[in-house]
Design a protein around this motif. Structure first.
Motif, PDB file in Angstrom:
ATOM      1  N   HIS A 102      -0.179   4.295  -1.000  1.00  0.00           N
ATOM      2  CA  HIS A 102      -0.835   3.255  -2.020  1.00  0.00           C
ATOM      3  C   HIS A 102      -0.664   4.142  -3.254  1.00  0.00           C
ATOM      4  O   HIS A 102      -0.764   5.413  -3.443  1.00  0.00           O
ATOM      5  N   SER A 106      -4.535   5.315   8.178  1.00  0.00           N
ATOM      6  CA  SER A 106      -4.554   3.787   8.622  1.00  0.00           C
ATOM      7  C   SER A 106      -4.979   3.098   7.399  1.00  0.00           C
ATOM      8  O   SER A 106      -5.052   3.167   6.328  1.00  0.00           O
ATOM      9  N   ASP A 107      -4.158   1.784   7.439  1.00  0.00           N
ATOM     10  CA  ASP A 107      -4.434   0.787   6.401  1.00  0.00           C
ATOM     11  C   ASP A 107      -4.586  -0.665   7.168  1.00  0.00           C
ATOM     12  O   ASP A 107      -3.840  -1.421   6.949  1.00  0.00           O
ATOM     13  N   PRO A 108      -5.926  -0.861   7.558  1.00  0.00           N
ATOM     14  CA  PRO A 108      -6.086  -2.094   8.491  1.00  0.00           C
ATOM     15  C   PRO A 108      -6.231  -3.155   7.448  1.00  0.00           C
ATOM     16  O   PRO A 108      -5.854  -4.407   8.025  1.00  0.00           O
ATOM     17  N   ASP A 109      -6.554  -3.218   6.081  1.00  0.00           N
ATOM     18  CA  ASP A 109      -6.575  -4.324   5.420  1.00  0.00           C
ATOM     19  C   ASP A 109      -5.258  -4.853   5.153  1.00  0.00           C
ATOM     20  O   ASP A 109      -4.943  -6.120   4.994  1.00  0.00           O
ATOM     21  N   PHE A 110      -4.124  -3.957   4.944  1.00  0.00           N
ATOM     22  CA  PHE A 110      -2.765  -4.711   4.836  1.00  0.00           C
ATOM     23  C   PHE A 110      -1.859  -4.573   6.005  1.00  0.00           C
ATOM     24  O   PHE A 110      -1.381  -5.544   6.420  1.00  0.00           O
ATOM     25  N   TRP A 111      -2.146  -3.770   6.997  1.00  0.00           N
ATOM     26  CA  TRP A 111      -1.330  -3.758   8.165  1.00  0.00           C
ATOM     27  C   TRP A 111      -1.947  -3.844   9.526  1.00  0.00           C
ATOM     28  O   TRP A 111      -1.406  -3.844  10.657  1.00  0.00           O
ATOM     29  N   GLY A 112      -3.296  -4.259   9.505  1.00  0.00           N
ATOM     30  CA  GLY A 112      -3.861  -4.626  10.745  1.00  0.00           C
ATOM     31  C   GLY A 112      -4.280  -3.031  11.463  1.00  0.00           C
ATOM     32  O   GLY A 112      -4.192  -1.779  11.100  1.00  0.00           O
ATOM     33  N   TYR A 151       0.623   6.042   5.522  1.00  0.00           N
ATOM     34  CA  TYR A 151       0.276   4.716   4.658  1.00  0.00           C
ATOM     35  C   TYR A 151       0.388   5.128   3.067  1.00  0.00           C
ATOM     36  O   TYR A 151      -0.535   6.194   2.916  1.00  0.00           O
ATOM     37  N   ARG A 171       2.266 -10.534   3.700  1.00  0.00           N
ATOM     38  CA  ARG A 171       0.640 -10.646   4.132  1.00  0.00           C
ATOM     39  C   ARG A 171      -0.016 -11.152   2.820  1.00  0.00           C
ATOM     40  O   ARG A 171       0.386 -10.540   1.640  1.00  0.00           O
ATOM     41  N   VAL A 228      -3.423 -10.686   1.216  1.00  0.00           N
ATOM     42  CA  VAL A 228      -4.687  -9.837   1.250  1.00  0.00           C
ATOM     43  C   VAL A 228      -5.866 -10.109   0.138  1.00  0.00           C
ATOM     44  O   VAL A 228      -5.716 -10.107  -0.855  1.00  0.00           O
ATOM     45  N   GLY A 229      -7.059 -10.697   0.926  1.00  0.00           N
ATOM     46  CA  GLY A 229      -8.153 -11.206  -0.239  1.00  0.00           C
ATOM     47  C   GLY A 229      -7.645 -12.196  -1.273  1.00  0.00           C
ATOM     48  O   GLY A 229      -6.738 -13.075  -0.874  1.00  0.00           O
TER      49      GLY A 229
END
Length: 166
Positions: free
Chosen positions: A88, A72-78, A86, A147, A149-150
């Protein structure tokens, strides 16, 4: 066909050194993707302990390529709907660049995803990194959004259908 292996704690220094090599190379080229020194060896160690890193090594067990696999990758993909894997940190040592290792690692990640019942392989790249944008397109990924991100630069979200969905 290359088969990366799960990274072990003894690979942390090699992964970190490879990351630093690529960070410095990007900085020299004016590519705003990874900032020099932004990821410490201790961060990589925690990622290795969680089983996220997979590496290719030479006959001396020197890391020559690697990538992180996330479920899962909530920071980038929700929020994740359970359909994706995912990627990286895909990187190949400059001394081994141009041999197709990056594409083979992504193919391997796609096969892993299919084995886990996933239908999509996802990753991201800095929107300003034109070479990487072209590279992912050439491998069949499609841009499916952008997106912020930060404090990072804007990223392009990439997705590739895999398995029976291809």
């Amino acid at each position: 066909m290359l088969e990366p292996i799960p990274a072990e704690l003894r690979d942390v220094e090699g992964i970190w050194s490879l990351r630093r090599q690529r960070e410095d190379w990007m900085a020299e080229k004016g590519i705003e993707q990874w900032r020099p020194g932004e990821v410490s060896a201790s961060v990589i160690e925690r990622q290795v302990e969680r089983g996220e890193w997979h590496v290719l090594s030479d006959e001396h067990r020197t890391v020559i390529a690697g990538l992180r696999i996330l479920w899962s990758d909530p920071d980038f993909w929700g929020p994740d709907d359970g359909s994706s894997v995912y990627v990286h940190g895909l990187m190949v040592d400059l001394g081994h660049a141009g041999r197709g290792y990056g594409a083979e690692l992504l193919d391997w990640a796609g096969r892993l995803a299919v084995l886990e019942g996933k239908s999509r392989l996802r990753l991201d790249s800095a929107a300003s990194n034109r070479e990487l944008l072209s590279y992912y397109e050439s491998l069949g990924f499609r841009g499916c959004g952008r997106r912020q991100v930060g404090d990072l630069n804007e990223v392009v979200l990439w997705e590739k259908r895999i398995g029976s969905a291809t």
